[in-house]
Design an enzyme around this catalytic site. Structure first.
Site, PDB file in Angstrom:
ATOM      1  N   GLY A 149       0.818  -1.190   0.000  1.00 52.60           N
ATOM      2  CA  GLY A 149       0.000   0.000   0.000  1.00 52.60           C
ATOM      3  C   GLY A 149       0.863   1.255   0.000  1.00 52.60           C
ATOM      4  N   CYS A 150       0.249   2.377  -0.337  1.00 52.00           N
ATOM      5  CA  CYS A 150       1.007   3.625  -0.447  1.00 52.00           C
ATOM      6  C   CYS A 150       1.471   4.126   0.918  1.00 52.00           C
ATOM      7  CB  CYS A 150       0.187   4.679  -1.170  1.00 52.00           C
ATOM      8  SG  CYS A 150      -1.510   4.878  -0.560  1.00 52.00           S
ATOM      9  N   PHE A 151       0.564   4.200   1.897  1.00 54.80           N
ATOM     10  CA  PHE A 151       0.969   4.616   3.238  1.00 54.80           C
ATOM     11  C   PHE A 151       2.027   3.678   3.822  1.00 54.80           C
ATOM     12  CE2 PHE A 151      -3.388   6.691   3.515  1.00 54.80           C
ATOM     13  CZ  PHE A 151      -2.904   7.993   3.516  1.00 54.80           C
TER      14      PHE A 151
END
Length: 346
Positions: A149-151
């Protein structure tokens, strides 16, 4: 040339994949699927791709994509990738999934946080978490890669050297992240409307965001013990970018100069992770459109804490660029192929 299919090509991550792969010298795009835009030119859906691809979007079944491709990227909402990836692996086709379905070694954690049955716990345990700076060698031999995921990408890269080296107390980690609106996807949502998000910033998913267990899984592996974090994301009125600022208490005395050397050694040879000079803090603008991650840190001797900030483009290093980085590793290409270069200036 590697024949590549993208399932879910017209979302933001799918379009970013097309943008990057259209300039990859070892890739031939052979299938772009979309139900909403079937029969339309990809460059018509995203005019910025004019001159980069002449492919049409098609409403193909996964099996039809597999008939054409050696590797498939899956850019679908969570819950849809399991049957596709399962069948692809049965046929010996490599898979890079940009969703959440394969990110957890224990699929029960996925079921708890995403509230849907998984469907293939055994294969989930064999999937490789696709953060190259941490799992590079495992990715090289993987048949199924779970793109992070990006986070989590921004948080894990920011904290990994400190946790692996035992420099911080894992029980004290706080992660404050801010993201652009493209992270919510291309679908129509009230919270993504211009008048809702412009001139505004707000937290969301407080004490329950689905990226929390993903962050904890990887940080726990780095620390060699269970890690629980406080993670709060915020929505910014920008198109692209993530800035994560992380706080933790030092587990033992350390100077900033010492910790900077720890980061330099940990990321030696990592082409996309850059430790900025002292006092130069990451800006999302500096990584916009690139696969780079900018990091800096400071030791607060007054409180005994360390502060780390990291910036990435959520659609590139936080999604599609990292997926291509994984492709390069899986097929033995230079890791930076089709990805090298700075962010946009200014």
């Amino acid at each position: 040339m590697i024949k590549v299919g993208i399932i879910g090509a017209t979302g933001y991550t799918g379009a970013e994949l097309v943008r990057i792969l259209s300039r990859h010298p070892q890739v031939e795009l052979v299938a772009l699927t979309s139900r909403s835009y079937a029969g339309e030119e990809m460059a018509g859906v995203y005019p910025a791709l004019t001159g980069s691809t002449d492919l049409n979007c098609e409403d193909l079944t996964p099996e039809e994509v597999m008939d054409r491709a050696e590797v498939i990227f899956i850019a679908l909402p969570h819950g849809h990738a399991v049957p596709v990836a399962t069948r692809a692996r049965e046929r010996g086709i490599k898979v890079i999934d940009l969703g959440a379905d394969w990110r957890f070694r224990d699929a029960g954690t996925y079921e708890e946080w995403y509230k849907v049955p998984h469907g293939n716990h055994k294969l989930a345990a064999r999937a490789v978490y696709g953060l190259p700076e941490i799992h590079r060698e495992a990715i090289r031999s993987a048949g199924l890669v779970a793109n992070p995921g990006c986070f989590p990408t921004s948080a894990i890269l920011g904290l990994a050297p400190l946790l692996q080296g035992g420099y911080i107390d894992p029980e004290t980690i706080i992660i404050d992240s801010k993201t652009g609106v493209s992270g919510a996807g291309r679908g129509a949502k009230v919270t993504s409307l211009f008048v809702e998000c412009n001139e505004n910033i707000n937290p969301y998913g407080v004490a329950g965001h689905r990226h929390t267990p993903e962050i904890e899984q990887e940080l726990s592996a780095l620390a060699g013990r269970a890690v629980t974090v406080t993670f709060t994301p915020h929505l910014l009125p920008i198109s692209r970018g993530i800035l994560s600022t992380m706080y933790a208490s030092l587990a033992r005395p350390a100077t900033e100069a010492e910790l900077r050397q720890v980061y330099r050694e940990f990321y030696a040879g990592a082409a996309f992770v850059h430790l900025l000079p002292p006092g130069q803090w990451p800006h999302t603008r500096w990584v916009y459109g690139s696969n780079n991650c900018h990091i800096n840190l400071a030791v607060d001797s007054r409180t005994g804490r360390v502060v780390v900030a990291s910036a990435i483009d959520n659609l590139t290093k936080g999604a599609s660029g990292q997926a291509v980085q994984n492709l390069n590793l899986m097929f033995g290409f230079p890791e930076t192929m089709a990805l090298a270069g700075p962010g946009l200036c200014p």
